[in-house]
Write a protein that holds these residues in place. Structure first.
Motif, PDB file in Angstrom:
ATOM      1  N   CYS A  94     -14.175  -3.441   5.824  1.00  0.00           N
ATOM      2  CA  CYS A  94     -15.517  -3.936   5.517  1.00  0.00           C
ATOM      3  C   CYS A  94     -16.536  -3.083   6.284  1.00  0.00           C
ATOM      4  O   CYS A  94     -16.330  -2.761   7.458  1.00  0.00           O
ATOM      5  N   ASP A  95     -17.629  -2.715   5.615  1.00  0.00           N
ATOM      6  CA  ASP A  95     -18.663  -1.896   6.252  1.00  0.00           C
ATOM      7  C   ASP A  95     -19.391  -2.661   7.357  1.00  0.00           C
ATOM      8  O   ASP A  95     -19.721  -2.087   8.389  1.00  0.00           O
ATOM      9  N   GLU A  96     -19.629  -3.967   7.141  1.00  0.00           N
ATOM     10  CA  GLU A  96     -20.386  -4.766   8.094  1.00  0.00           C
ATOM     11  C   GLU A  96     -19.548  -5.212   9.287  1.00  0.00           C
ATOM     12  O   GLU A  96     -20.046  -5.344  10.400  1.00  0.00           O
ATOM     13  N   ASP A  97     -18.279  -5.494   9.049  1.00  0.00           N
ATOM     14  CA  ASP A  97     -17.389  -5.991  10.100  1.00  0.00           C
ATOM     15  C   ASP A  97     -16.065  -5.236   9.981  1.00  0.00           C
ATOM     16  O   ASP A  97     -15.244  -5.541   9.130  1.00  0.00           O
ATOM     17  N   ARG A  98     -15.870  -4.252  10.846  1.00  0.00           N
ATOM     18  CA  ARG A  98     -14.698  -3.366  10.753  1.00  0.00           C
ATOM     19  C   ARG A  98     -13.371  -4.115  10.947  1.00  0.00           C
ATOM     20  O   ARG A  98     -12.320  -3.601  10.623  1.00  0.00           O
ATOM     21  N   ARG A  99     -13.433  -5.333  11.499  1.00  0.00           N
ATOM     22  CA  ARG A  99     -12.200  -6.121  11.656  1.00  0.00           C
ATOM     23  C   ARG A  99     -11.732  -6.700  10.339  1.00  0.00           C
ATOM     24  O   ARG A  99     -10.560  -7.018  10.174  1.00  0.00           O
ATOM     25  N   LYS A 100     -12.633  -6.839   9.389  1.00  0.00           N
ATOM     26  CA  LYS A 100     -12.306  -7.430   8.092  1.00  0.00           C
ATOM     27  C   LYS A 100     -11.755  -6.369   7.152  1.00  0.00           C
ATOM     28  O   LYS A 100     -12.296  -5.272   7.058  1.00  0.00           O
ATOM     29  N   VAL A 101     -10.659  -6.723   6.478  1.00  0.00           N
ATOM     30  CA  VAL A 101      -9.997  -5.787   5.574  1.00  0.00           C
ATOM     31  C   VAL A 101      -9.991  -6.380   4.167  1.00  0.00           C
ATOM     32  O   VAL A 101      -9.666  -7.554   3.978  1.00  0.00           O
ATOM     33  N   TRP A 102     -10.375  -5.554   3.205  1.00  0.00           N
ATOM     34  CA  TRP A 102     -10.386  -5.961   1.799  1.00  0.00           C
ATOM     35  C   TRP A 102      -9.195  -5.335   1.090  1.00  0.00           C
ATOM     36  O   TRP A 102      -8.889  -4.162   1.295  1.00  0.00           O
ATOM     37  N   LEU A 103      -8.544  -6.118   0.240  1.00  0.00           N
ATOM     38  CA  LEU A 103      -7.400  -5.643  -0.524  1.00  0.00           C
ATOM     39  C   LEU A 103      -7.712  -5.761  -2.007  1.00  0.00           C
ATOM     40  O   LEU A 103      -8.371  -6.705  -2.437  1.00  0.00           O
ATOM     41  N   SER A 104      -7.215  -4.795  -2.781  1.00  0.00           N
ATOM     42  CA  SER A 104      -7.365  -4.862  -4.239  1.00  0.00           C
ATOM     43  C   SER A 104      -6.105  -4.302  -4.885  1.00  0.00           C
ATOM     44  O   SER A 104      -5.434  -3.429  -4.324  1.00  0.00           O
ATOM     45  N   ILE A 105      -5.807  -4.813  -6.055  1.00  0.00           N
ATOM     46  CA  ILE A 105      -4.611  -4.377  -6.778  1.00  0.00           C
ATOM     47  C   ILE A 105      -4.908  -3.084  -7.531  1.00  0.00           C
ATOM     48  O   ILE A 105      -6.023  -2.882  -8.031  1.00  0.00           O
ATOM     49  N   LEU A 106      -3.930  -2.218  -7.564  1.00  0.00           N
ATOM     50  CA  LEU A 106      -4.031  -0.955  -8.304  1.00  0.00           C
ATOM     51  C   LEU A 106      -3.282  -1.091  -9.635  1.00  0.00           C
ATOM     52  O   LEU A 106      -2.495  -2.034  -9.811  1.00  0.00           O
ATOM     53  N   PRO A 107      -3.505  -0.172 -10.568  1.00  0.00           N
ATOM     54  CA  PRO A 107      -2.800  -0.248 -11.862  1.00  0.00           C
ATOM     55  C   PRO A 107      -1.276  -0.351 -11.719  1.00  0.00           C
ATOM     56  O   PRO A 107      -0.632  -1.086 -12.463  1.00  0.00           O
ATOM     57  N   ALA A 108      -0.703   0.347 -10.748  1.00  0.00           N
ATOM     58  CA  ALA A 108       0.755   0.261 -10.549  1.00  0.00           C
ATOM     59  C   ALA A 108       1.163  -1.153 -10.124  1.00  0.00           C
ATOM     60  O   ALA A 108       2.240  -1.632 -10.489  1.00  0.00           O
ATOM     61  N   GLY A 109       0.304  -1.828  -9.380  1.00  0.00           N
ATOM     62  CA  GLY A 109       0.578  -3.218  -8.988  1.00  0.00           C
ATOM     63  C   GLY A 109       0.527  -4.146 -10.190  1.00  0.00           C
ATOM     64  O   GLY A 109       1.351  -5.066 -10.313  1.00  0.00           O
ATOM     65  N   GLN A 110      -0.424  -3.916 -11.070  1.00  0.00           N
ATOM     66  CA  GLN A 110      -0.508  -4.716 -12.291  1.00  0.00           C
ATOM     67  C   GLN A 110       0.711  -4.472 -13.175  1.00  0.00           C
ATOM     68  O   GLN A 110       1.254  -5.409 -13.762  1.00  0.00           O
ATOM     69  N   GLU A 116       0.842  -1.203   0.000  1.00  0.00           N
ATOM     70  CA  GLU A 116       0.000   0.000   0.000  1.00  0.00           C
ATOM     71  C   GLU A 116       0.878   1.255   0.000  1.00  0.00           C
ATOM     72  O   GLU A 116       0.564   2.237  -0.699  1.00  0.00           O
ATOM     73  N   ALA A 117       1.971   1.235   0.749  1.00  0.00           N
ATOM     74  CA  ALA A 117       2.875   2.389   0.800  1.00  0.00           C
ATOM     75  C   ALA A 117       3.481   2.690  -0.575  1.00  0.00           C
ATOM     76  O   ALA A 117       3.800   3.838  -0.874  1.00  0.00           O
ATOM     77  N   ARG A 118       3.593   1.668  -1.407  1.00  0.00           N
ATOM     78  CA  ARG A 118       4.137   1.849  -2.766  1.00  0.00           C
ATOM     79  C   ARG A 118       3.028   2.061  -3.795  1.00  0.00           C
ATOM     80  O   ARG A 118       3.275   2.046  -4.996  1.00  0.00           O
ATOM     81  N   ASP A 119       1.797   2.209  -3.328  1.00  0.00           N
ATOM     82  CA  ASP A 119       0.622   2.417  -4.183  1.00  0.00           C
ATOM     83  C   ASP A 119       0.405   1.271  -5.167  1.00  0.00           C
ATOM     84  O   ASP A 119      -0.058   1.483  -6.292  1.00  0.00           O
ATOM     85  N   LEU A 120       0.728   0.042  -4.721  1.00  0.00           N
ATOM     86  CA  LEU A 120       0.511  -1.136  -5.562  1.00  0.00           C
ATOM     87  C   LEU A 120      -0.831  -1.795  -5.261  1.00  0.00           C
ATOM     88  O   LEU A 120      -1.397  -2.471  -6.119  1.00  0.00           O
ATOM     89  N   ILE A 121      -1.328  -1.593  -4.039  1.00  0.00           N
ATOM     90  CA  ILE A 121      -2.640  -2.125  -3.658  1.00  0.00           C
ATOM     91  C   ILE A 121      -3.408  -1.055  -2.898  1.00  0.00           C
ATOM     92  O   ILE A 121      -2.836  -0.077  -2.415  1.00  0.00           O
ATOM     93  N   ALA A 122      -4.725  -1.274  -2.798  1.00  0.00           N
ATOM     94  CA  ALA A 122      -5.588  -0.427  -1.975  1.00  0.00           C
ATOM     95  C   ALA A 122      -6.183  -1.308  -0.886  1.00  0.00           C
ATOM     96  O   ALA A 122      -6.379  -2.506  -1.075  1.00  0.00           O
ATOM     97  N   ARG A 123      -6.461  -0.692   0.243  1.00  0.00           N
ATOM     98  CA  ARG A 123      -7.019  -1.417   1.380  1.00  0.00           C
ATOM     99  C   ARG A 123      -8.256  -0.667   1.851  1.00  0.00           C
ATOM    100  O   ARG A 123      -8.255   0.562   1.882  1.00  0.00           O
ATOM    101  N   ARG A 124      -9.303  -1.434   2.199  1.00  0.00           N
ATOM    102  CA  ARG A 124     -10.490  -0.792   2.768  1.00  0.00           C
ATOM    103  C   ARG A 124     -11.099  -1.710   3.821  1.00  0.00           C
ATOM    104  O   ARG A 124     -11.006  -2.933   3.727  1.00  0.00           O
ATOM    105  N   ALA A 175       3.682  -3.588 -12.107  1.00  0.00           N
ATOM    106  CA  ALA A 175       4.821  -4.245 -11.441  1.00  0.00           C
ATOM    107  C   ALA A 175       4.822  -5.741 -11.737  1.00  0.00           C
ATOM    108  O   ALA A 175       5.881  -6.334 -11.976  1.00  0.00           O
ATOM    109  N   LEU A 176       3.644  -6.343 -11.751  1.00  0.00           N
ATOM    110  CA  LEU A 176       3.547  -7.778 -12.050  1.00  0.00           C
ATOM    111  C   LEU A 176       4.036  -8.105 -13.454  1.00  0.00           C
ATOM    112  O   LEU A 176       4.604  -9.178 -13.683  1.00  0.00           O
TER     113      LEU A 176
END
Length: 156
Positions: A83-99, A73-81, A101-102
């Motif tokens: 979960c609205d229903e359960d704040r303990r749950k974290v969702w990750l997604s790849i950003l264009p810079a991560g793609q 996330e610090a390198r802007d390769l993924i985003a983190r958010r 890099a791959l």
């Protein structure tokens, strides 16, 4: 020491050295550790995934996934958010810079190994696993926590 034990130690050292070289090549090419590449690939293939799902899929601890996510996330390769229903749950997604890099990443060593290992007959796979487990025992390494990813850890 016997000649056979020397041969065994040389083989172990070659495995260790190859792991080091592959991690260095990956770090030089993409600035990523093998475990970071694995997380990026999972996100690239699966879309938005929970950190817990990634921990299960990689057999890495949740704390390790959190640390990997922090760095990506610090390198802007993924985003983190959260979960609205359960704040303990974290969702990750790849950003264009991560793609991007791959696209620059060579195949991690564990993927090359897995591909070649899967081509072996089952009896040979079982024999190798038994032999490696015996080596683990000889080195008193049974209790060491390890995932199936050939990774030396942080590349810093």
């Amino acid at each position: 020491m016997s000649s056979r034990s020397d041969d065994a130690l040389i083989a172990l050292r070659k495995i260790q050295r190859m792991t080091e070289l592959a991690a260095k090549r990956l770090a030089q090419t993409a600035g990523l550790a093998p475990s970071q590449v694995t997380v990026l690939r999972l996100l690239n293939e699966g879309g938005e995934l929970s950190a817990g799902h990634i921990a299960e899929a990689t057999q890495l601890k949740h704390a390790t996934i959190t640390s990997l996510a922090d760095k990506l996330e610090a390198r802007d390769l993924i985003a983190r958010r959260r979960c609205d229903e359960d704040r303990r749950k974290v969702w990750l997604s790849i950003l264009p810079a991560g793609q991007a890099a791959l696209a620059e990443v060579p195949d991690p060593l564990h993927e090359t190994f897995a591909s070649r290992f899967d081509e072996l007959p089952e009896w040979q796979q079982a024999m190798l696993i038994a032999s490696l487990e015996c080596v683990t025992s000889l080195l008193n390494a049974e209790k060491i926590d390890a995932s199936p990813y050939l990774d030396l850890g942080d590349i810093a």
